[in-house]
Write a protein that holds these residues in place. Structure first.
Motif, PDB file in Angstrom:
ATOM      1  N   LYS A  88      59.797   8.372 -13.613  1.00 12.75           N
ATOM      2  CA  LYS A  88      60.781   9.385 -13.674  1.00 12.75           C
ATOM      3  C   LYS A  88      61.727   8.930 -14.784  1.00 12.75           C
ATOM      4  O   LYS A  88      62.145   7.585 -14.877  1.00 12.75           O
ATOM      5  CB  LYS A  88      61.660   9.674 -12.449  1.00 12.75           C
ATOM      6  N   GLY A  89      62.031   9.839 -15.915  1.00 14.51           N
ATOM      7  CA  GLY A  89      63.084   9.634 -17.015  1.00 14.51           C
ATOM      8  C   GLY A  89      61.933   9.057 -18.044  1.00 14.51           C
ATOM      9  O   GLY A  89      62.684   8.443 -19.164  1.00 14.51           O
ATOM     10  N   LEU A  90      60.604   9.183 -18.193  1.00 15.32           N
ATOM     11  CA  LEU A  90      59.936   8.882 -19.211  1.00 15.32           C
ATOM     12  C   LEU A  90      59.307  10.184 -19.593  1.00 15.32           C
ATOM     13  O   LEU A  90      58.889  11.235 -18.989  1.00 15.32           O
ATOM     14  CB  LEU A  90      58.844   8.084 -18.672  1.00 15.32           C
TER      15      LEU A  90
ATOM     16  N   THR B 269      68.272   6.009 -17.930  1.00 17.36           N
ATOM     17  CA  THR B 269      67.606   5.123 -16.901  1.00 17.36           C
ATOM     18  C   THR B 269      66.044   5.755 -16.811  1.00 17.36           C
ATOM     19  O   THR B 269      66.074   6.818 -17.026  1.00 17.36           O
ATOM     20  CB  THR B 269      68.446   5.318 -15.554  1.00 17.36           C
ATOM     21  N   ALA B 270      65.394   4.723 -16.325  1.00 11.00           N
ATOM     22  CA  ALA B 270      63.811   5.327 -15.779  1.00 11.00           C
ATOM     23  C   ALA B 270      63.601   4.533 -14.622  1.00 11.00           C
ATOM     24  O   ALA B 270      63.862   3.606 -14.438  1.00 11.00           O
ATOM     25  CB  ALA B 270      63.063   5.048 -16.871  1.00 11.00           C
ATOM     26  N   THR B 271      62.875   5.328 -13.684  1.00  8.86           N
ATOM     27  CA  THR B 271      62.295   4.781 -12.455  1.00  8.86           C
ATOM     28  C   THR B 271      60.680   4.688 -12.583  1.00  8.86           C
ATOM     29  O   THR B 271      60.185   5.629 -13.044  1.00  8.86           O
ATOM     30  CB  THR B 271      62.647   5.624 -11.472  1.00  8.86           C
ATOM     31  N   ILE B 272      60.305   3.461 -12.460  1.00 12.65           N
ATOM     32  CA  ILE B 272      59.111   3.164 -12.186  1.00 12.65           C
ATOM     33  C   ILE B 272      58.553   2.593 -10.951  1.00 12.65           C
ATOM     34  O   ILE B 272      59.165   1.638 -10.571  1.00 12.65           O
ATOM     35  CB  ILE B 272      58.521   2.332 -13.333  1.00 12.65           C
ATOM     36  N   ALA B 273      57.465   3.206 -10.394  1.00 15.03           N
ATOM     37  CA  ALA B 273      57.120   2.662  -8.901  1.00 15.03           C
ATOM     38  C   ALA B 273      55.452   2.495  -8.816  1.00 15.03           C
ATOM     39  O   ALA B 273      55.041   3.492  -9.417  1.00 15.03           O
ATOM     40  CB  ALA B 273      57.778   3.623  -8.020  1.00 15.03           C
ATOM     41  N   ILE B 274      54.919   1.576  -8.116  1.00  9.55           N
ATOM     42  CA  ILE B 274      53.515   1.568  -7.981  1.00  9.55           C
ATOM     43  C   ILE B 274      53.644   1.389  -6.331  1.00  9.55           C
ATOM     44  O   ILE B 274      54.136   0.605  -5.684  1.00  9.55           O
ATOM     45  CB  ILE B 274      53.110   0.638  -8.747  1.00  9.55           C
ATOM     46  N   LYS B 275      52.200   1.525  -6.132  1.00 11.24           N
ATOM     47  CA  LYS B 275      51.702   1.302  -4.656  1.00 11.24           C
ATOM     48  C   LYS B 275      50.934   0.476  -4.449  1.00 11.24           C
ATOM     49  O   LYS B 275      51.203  -0.424  -3.589  1.00 11.24           O
ATOM     50  CB  LYS B 275      51.003   2.619  -4.133  1.00 11.24           C
ATOM     51  N   SER B 276      50.138  -0.135  -5.390  1.00 12.47           N
ATOM     52  CA  SER B 276      49.416  -1.379  -5.400  1.00 12.47           C
ATOM     53  C   SER B 276      49.002  -2.005  -6.757  1.00 12.47           C
ATOM     54  O   SER B 276      49.234  -1.302  -7.826  1.00 12.47           O
ATOM     55  CB  SER B 276      48.118  -1.191  -4.539  1.00 12.47           C
ATOM     56  N   GLY B 277      49.084  -3.313  -6.698  1.00 17.74           N
ATOM     57  CA  GLY B 277      48.771  -4.021  -7.976  1.00 17.74           C
ATOM     58  C   GLY B 277      50.025  -4.369  -8.535  1.00 17.74           C
ATOM     59  O   GLY B 277      51.083  -4.611  -8.096  1.00 17.74           O
TER      60      GLY B 277
END
Length: 212
Positions: A167-169, A194-202
């Motif tokens: 989000k924000g990219l 601001t930017a949000t970056i999320a991952i589920k695995s790795g």
């Protein structure tokens, strides 16, 4: 606790350094990192290394200042920066800033990126910082503060990274999969401060451009 580590890599412009000095509770120099702190008239709390690259003049200067100096053998299984990281974690660090961890020694630069993974495995957030970039490594979520228009690159540190959300990219991702060996995540752009970056695995490397 926030710990700042000075490694011996290149620093051409010291103007970005003070903001990290000011927010750190403890400062460690790894070997020739003492050359950087001496240039900016900074007294570290601890100096570690085998001192194969530090100048004797700098070593003597800090000995006269009664700074705690811990010597290690030249033949060892860890770099001086990793030893400094271990010391920071032993001190109770939850956030570690590494400055001088990149430069002309590509082997050391790559090794220091891997130290971010080493820290993350110990539930410690560590970042590599130079005058142009901040390198983060995540296994869950991060909110990045920066300038609109700054470049953000997402690089898999594991063979694949699943459930990538941004989000924000400019190029948004939702439940995406990034694969090692692909340049797919290079050169995204922040659309706000601001930017949000999320991952589920790795594990995901995030390289953030620092704009002047």
């Amino acid at each position: 606790m926030k710990v700042l580590i000075f490694a011996g890599g290149d620093i051409e412009d010291y103007s970005f350094v003070n903001q990290y000095v000011n927010i750190s509770d403890y400062i460690i120099c790894a070997d020739s990192g003492i050359g950087h702190t001496r240039k900016i008239n900074l007294l570290p709390d601890l100096i570690v290394g085998d001192f194969d690259s530090a100048s004797q003049e700098d070593i003597n200067y800090y000995r006269e200042k009664d700074i705690d100096i811990k010597n290690f053998p030249t033949r060892k299984d860890k770099t001086d920066t990793e030893i400094a990281l271990d010391m920071a974690i032993e001190k109770g660090a939850k956030k570690i800033y590494i400055i001088g961890g990149t430069g002309t020694r590509l082997d050391h630069s790559l090794g220091n990126i891997h130290l971010l993974y080493y820290a993350l495995q110990k539930n410690v957030s560590a970042v590599l910082i130079n005058q142009n970039n901040i390198v983060h490594l995540i296994d869950k979520e991060i909110i990045i503060s920066g300038e609109k228009g700054s470049i953000i690159s997402l690089i898999p540190f594991s063979l694949e990274v699943k459930g990538v959300f941004t989000k924000g990219l400019d190029y948004s991702l939702k439940d995406a999969v990034l694969y090692s060996g692909s340049s797919y995540g290079i050169s995204n752009v922040m659309t706000s401060s601001t930017a949000t970056i999320a991952i589920k695995s790795g594990f995901l490397l995030i390289i953030q451009e620092l704009k002047d």
